[in-house]
Scaffold this motif. Structure first.
Motif, PDB file in Angstrom:
ATOM      1  N   GLY A  90       0.761  -1.240   0.000  1.00  0.00           N
ATOM      2  CA  GLY A  90       0.000   0.000   0.000  1.00  0.00           C
ATOM      3  C   GLY A  90       0.789   1.287   0.000  1.00  0.00           C
ATOM      4  N   SER A  91       2.117   1.235  -0.224  1.00  0.00           N
ATOM      5  CA  SER A  91       2.903   2.467  -0.143  1.00  0.00           C
ATOM      6  C   SER A  91       2.464   3.493  -1.190  1.00  0.00           C
ATOM      7  CB  SER A  91       4.395   2.165  -0.283  1.00  0.00           C
ATOM      8  OG  SER A  91       4.678   1.524  -1.509  1.00  0.00           O
ATOM      9  N   GLU A  92       2.147   3.045  -2.397  1.00  0.00           N
ATOM     10  CA  GLU A  92       1.695   3.992  -3.426  1.00  0.00           C
ATOM     11  C   GLU A  92       0.307   4.535  -3.090  1.00  0.00           C
ATOM     12  OE1 GLU A  92       1.966   2.508  -7.372  1.00  0.00           O
ATOM     13  OE2 GLU A  92       4.148   2.326  -7.321  1.00  0.00           O
ATOM     14  N   VAL A  93      -0.573   3.674  -2.593  1.00  0.00           N
ATOM     15  CA  VAL A  93      -1.927   4.105  -2.238  1.00  0.00           C
ATOM     16  C   VAL A  93      -1.886   5.161  -1.145  1.00  0.00           C
ATOM     17  CG1 VAL A  93      -4.125   3.361  -1.241  1.00  0.00           C
ATOM     18  CG2 VAL A  93      -2.990   1.933  -2.943  1.00  0.00           C
ATOM     19  N   VAL A  94      -1.073   4.919  -0.115  1.00  0.00           N
ATOM     20  CA  VAL A  94      -1.048   5.861   0.996  1.00  0.00           C
ATOM     21  C   VAL A  94      -0.377   7.169   0.597  1.00  0.00           C
ATOM     22  CG1 VAL A  94       1.123   5.096   2.070  1.00  0.00           C
ATOM     23  CG2 VAL A  94      -0.671   6.051   3.480  1.00  0.00           C
ATOM     24  N   THR A  95       0.624   7.109  -0.277  1.00  0.00           N
ATOM     25  CA  THR A  95       1.237   8.347  -0.764  1.00  0.00           C
ATOM     26  C   THR A  95       0.212   9.176  -1.528  1.00  0.00           C
ATOM     27  OG1 THR A  95       3.390   7.248  -0.924  1.00  0.00           O
ATOM     28  CG2 THR A  95       3.124   9.307  -2.129  1.00  0.00           C
ATOM     29  N   LEU A  96      -0.532   8.525  -2.406  1.00  0.00           N
ATOM     30  CA  LEU A  96      -1.570   9.238  -3.151  1.00  0.00           C
ATOM     31  C   LEU A  96      -2.667   9.770  -2.232  1.00  0.00           C
ATOM     32  CD1 LEU A  96      -1.928   6.961  -6.301  1.00  0.00           C
ATOM     33  CD2 LEU A  96      -1.243   9.367  -6.283  1.00  0.00           C
ATOM     34  N   SER A  97      -2.974   9.036  -1.157  1.00  0.00           N
ATOM     35  CA  SER A  97      -4.023   9.495  -0.245  1.00  0.00           C
ATOM     36  C   SER A  97      -3.640  10.810   0.432  1.00  0.00           C
ATOM     37  CB  SER A  97      -4.329   8.431   0.815  1.00  0.00           C
ATOM     38  OG  SER A  97      -3.309   8.366   1.809  1.00  0.00           O
ATOM     39  N   LEU A  98      -2.353  11.055   0.590  1.00  0.00           N
ATOM     40  CA  LEU A  98      -1.903  12.308   1.197  1.00  0.00           C
ATOM     41  C   LEU A  98      -2.059  13.498   0.253  1.00  0.00           C
ATOM     42  CD1 LEU A  98       1.070  10.928   3.233  1.00  0.00           C
ATOM     43  CD2 LEU A  98      -0.625  12.526   4.139  1.00  0.00           C
ATOM     44  N   ALA A 108      17.374   7.721  -9.500  1.00  0.00           N
ATOM     45  CA  ALA A 108      17.020   7.075  -8.236  1.00  0.00           C
ATOM     46  C   ALA A 108      15.583   6.582  -8.243  1.00  0.00           C
ATOM     47  CB  ALA A 108      17.227   8.046  -7.073  1.00  0.00           C
ATOM     48  N   MET A 109      14.706   7.319  -8.937  1.00  0.00           N
ATOM     49  CA  MET A 109      13.296   6.943  -8.949  1.00  0.00           C
ATOM     50  C   MET A 109      13.028   5.735  -9.834  1.00  0.00           C
ATOM     51  SD  MET A 109      12.710   9.138  -6.769  1.00  0.00           S
ATOM     52  CE  MET A 109      11.101   8.433  -6.456  1.00  0.00           C
ATOM     53  N   LEU A 110      13.984   5.358 -10.650  1.00  0.00           N
ATOM     54  CA  LEU A 110      13.842   4.137 -11.448  1.00  0.00           C
ATOM     55  C   LEU A 110      14.216   2.897 -10.644  1.00  0.00           C
ATOM     56  CD1 LEU A 110      15.457   5.419 -14.764  1.00  0.00           C
ATOM     57  CD2 LEU A 110      13.009   5.195 -14.262  1.00  0.00           C
ATOM     58  N   GLU A 111      14.936   3.105  -9.549  1.00  0.00           N
ATOM     59  CA  GLU A 111      15.408   1.997  -8.726  1.00  0.00           C
ATOM     60  C   GLU A 111      14.592   1.809  -7.460  1.00  0.00           C
ATOM     61  OE1 GLU A 111      17.707  -0.100  -9.645  1.00  0.00           O
ATOM     62  OE2 GLU A 111      18.145   0.984 -11.496  1.00  0.00           O
ATOM     63  N   ALA A 112      13.937   2.880  -7.008  1.00  0.00           N
ATOM     64  CA  ALA A 112      13.244   2.820  -5.718  1.00  0.00           C
ATOM     65  C   ALA A 112      12.102   3.829  -5.718  1.00  0.00           C
ATOM     66  CB  ALA A 112      14.204   3.113  -4.578  1.00  0.00           C
ATOM     67  N   GLY A 113      11.274   3.720  -4.720  1.00  0.00           N
ATOM     68  CA  GLY A 113      10.179   4.670  -4.597  1.00  0.00           C
ATOM     69  C   GLY A 113       9.129   4.476  -5.666  1.00  0.00           C
ATOM     70  N   SER A 114       8.482   5.560  -6.033  1.00  0.00           N
ATOM     71  CA  SER A 114       7.447   5.547  -7.056  1.00  0.00           C
ATOM     72  C   SER A 114       7.392   6.941  -7.648  1.00  0.00           C
ATOM     73  CB  SER A 114       6.087   5.178  -6.435  1.00  0.00           C
ATOM     74  OG  SER A 114       5.559   6.290  -5.720  1.00  0.00           O
ATOM     75  N   PRO A 115       6.653   7.142  -8.743  1.00  0.00           N
ATOM     76  CA  PRO A 115       6.539   8.498  -9.284  1.00  0.00           C
ATOM     77  C   PRO A 115       5.753   9.429  -8.375  1.00  0.00           C
ATOM     78  CG  PRO A 115       5.107   6.997 -10.478  1.00  0.00           C
ATOM     79  CD  PRO A 115       5.972   6.158  -9.599  1.00  0.00           C
ATOM     80  N   TYR A 116       5.148   8.892  -7.314  1.00  0.00           N
ATOM     81  CA  TYR A 116       4.330   9.707  -6.411  1.00  0.00           C
ATOM     82  C   TYR A 116       5.135  10.203  -5.207  1.00  0.00           C
ATOM     83  CZ  TYR A 116       1.293   6.724  -9.140  1.00  0.00           C
ATOM     84  OH  TYR A 116       0.717   6.030 -10.173  1.00  0.00           O
ATOM     85  N   GLY A 117       6.197   9.502  -4.864  1.00  0.00           N
ATOM     86  CA  GLY A 117       7.010   9.884  -3.721  1.00  0.00           C
ATOM     87  C   GLY A 117       7.935   8.743  -3.340  1.00  0.00           C
ATOM     88  N   ALA A 118       8.964   9.062  -2.569  1.00  0.00           N
ATOM     89  CA  ALA A 118       9.892   8.034  -2.122  1.00  0.00           C
ATOM     90  C   ALA A 118       9.168   7.003  -1.267  1.00  0.00           C
ATOM     91  CB  ALA A 118      11.029   8.670  -1.323  1.00  0.00           C
ATOM     92  N   SER A 119       9.662   5.768  -1.298  1.00  0.00           N
ATOM     93  CA  SER A 119       9.064   4.731  -0.468  1.00  0.00           C
ATOM     94  C   SER A 119      10.074   3.622  -0.257  1.00  0.00           C
ATOM     95  CB  SER A 119       7.786   4.161  -1.112  1.00  0.00           C
ATOM     96  OG  SER A 119       8.095   3.485  -2.319  1.00  0.00           O
ATOM     97  N   ALA A 120       9.757   2.728   0.663  1.00  0.00           N
ATOM     98  CA  ALA A 120      10.632   1.595   0.932  1.00  0.00           C
ATOM     99  C   ALA A 120       9.791   0.411   1.372  1.00  0.00           C
ATOM    100  CB  ALA A 120      11.650   1.945   2.019  1.00  0.00           C
ATOM    101  N   ILE A 121      10.226  -0.779   0.996  1.00  0.00           N
ATOM    102  CA  ILE A 121       9.628  -2.024   1.459  1.00  0.00           C
ATOM    103  C   ILE A 121      10.561  -2.585   2.519  1.00  0.00           C
ATOM    104  CG2 ILE A 121       8.776  -4.293   0.815  1.00  0.00           C
ATOM    105  CD1 ILE A 121       7.313  -1.862  -0.472  1.00  0.00           C
ATOM    106  N   VAL A 122      10.060  -2.710   3.748  1.00  0.00           N
ATOM    107  CA  VAL A 122      10.954  -3.014   4.871  1.00  0.00           C
ATOM    108  C   VAL A 122      10.761  -4.402   5.468  1.00  0.00           C
ATOM    109  CG1 VAL A 122      11.232  -0.578   5.434  1.00  0.00           C
ATOM    110  CG2 VAL A 122       9.383  -1.877   6.511  1.00  0.00           C
ATOM    111  N   GLY A 123       9.777  -5.159   5.000  1.00  0.00           N
ATOM    112  CA  GLY A 123       9.596  -6.515   5.480  1.00  0.00           C
ATOM    113  C   GLY A 123       8.977  -6.591   6.864  1.00  0.00           C
ATOM    114  N   ALA A 124       8.678  -7.800   7.274  1.00  0.00           N
ATOM    115  CA  ALA A 124       8.007  -8.020   8.559  1.00  0.00           C
ATOM    116  C   ALA A 124       8.891  -7.635   9.743  1.00  0.00           C
ATOM    117  CB  ALA A 124       7.592  -9.480   8.679  1.00  0.00           C
ATOM    118  N   GLU A 125      10.199  -7.662   9.550  1.00  0.00           N
ATOM    119  CA  GLU A 125      11.130  -7.341  10.641  1.00  0.00           C
ATOM    120  C   GLU A 125      11.514  -5.867  10.640  1.00  0.00           C
ATOM    121  OE1 GLU A 125      11.756  -9.560  12.954  1.00  0.00           O
ATOM    122  OE2 GLU A 125      10.451 -10.905  11.807  1.00  0.00           O
TER     123      GLU A 125
END
Length: 221
Positions: free
Chosen positions: A134-142, A162-179
């Protein structure tokens, strides 16, 4: 009528909520890059709305909150009025922003009524545990509250490699896993790019005399 103040460094407010520290790290990366670009930066952490008993049920929550709250002040309405640009950061909770960040936004009613945030540059960044968390959804919700406040919404787009490797066109983001792992270096670079880009666009609006935070009081009323 007095001229708008177009002098001094660009003012960036980074207001975020982070339970485990992942969003905090992105916030600091964006803030550090903005400072290197010459901006004056305030980093603020939204405060918990859950009570102490609830927080104790989640391992490490109370301890992490205490650590972060000792480092960062709570965001205020004055911070929002001071800033030329605001970056909002949040984890994705069931595809929605953290209640703590929403609580801060909900307190900006007087600023909405006065139009005192209209024309400021706004952007968002987020983390999620899983690639489809949901990182893209929540960024757009803001974007919605920023639109209601009349802010100039600034997506990152693919304006840097950098935006081709990480994040999204809507804003920076990261996938951090369950830990709740640390963001990758590519994620940090996306956040840094967002910080620099936000400052650059805000600085252009300041120079053009279009920034509400720089206009004399008589002009704003």
């Amino acid at each position: 009528m007095p001229a708008a103040d177009t002098t001094g460094p660009t003012r960036l407010l980074v207001v975020y909520y982070s339970r485990n520290g992942s969003v905090e790290k992105l916030a600091e990366a964006a803030a550090a890059a903005a400072r290197e670009a010459g901006a004056e930066v305030r980093v603020r952490r939204a405060r918990e709305v859950a009570d102490a008993e609830t927080m104790r049920k989640v391992e490490g929550w109370a301890e992490s909150a205490a650590r972060q709250n000792a480092l960062y002040e709570a965001p205020s309405e004055d911070d929002a009025e001071w800033a030329d640009a605001i970056l909002f950061g949040t984890p994705s909770y069931f595809g929605a922003m953290a209640t703590e960040l929403k609580n801060f936004l909900d307190r900006l009613g007087p600023q909405w009524k006065k139009g005192s945030l209209s024309g400021k540059v706004g952007g968002a960044f987020a983390t999620a545990s899983w690639p489809h968390g949901g990182s893209e959804v929540v960024t757009l919700s803001l974007y919605a509250p920023m639109a209601h406040l009349g802010m100039v919404i600034l997506p990152t787009g693919y304006t840097d490699e950098a935006m081709l490797e990480a994040g999204s066109p809507y804003g920076a983001s990261a996938i951090v896993g369950a830990e709740h792992d640390d963001p990758r270096e590519a994620d940090f670079e996306a956040a840094r790019h967002q910080g620099r880009r936000t400052v650059a666009i805000a600085a252009a609006l300041v120079a053009a005399g279009e920034m509400p935070s720089r206009k004399p009081k008589e002009e704003k009323e």
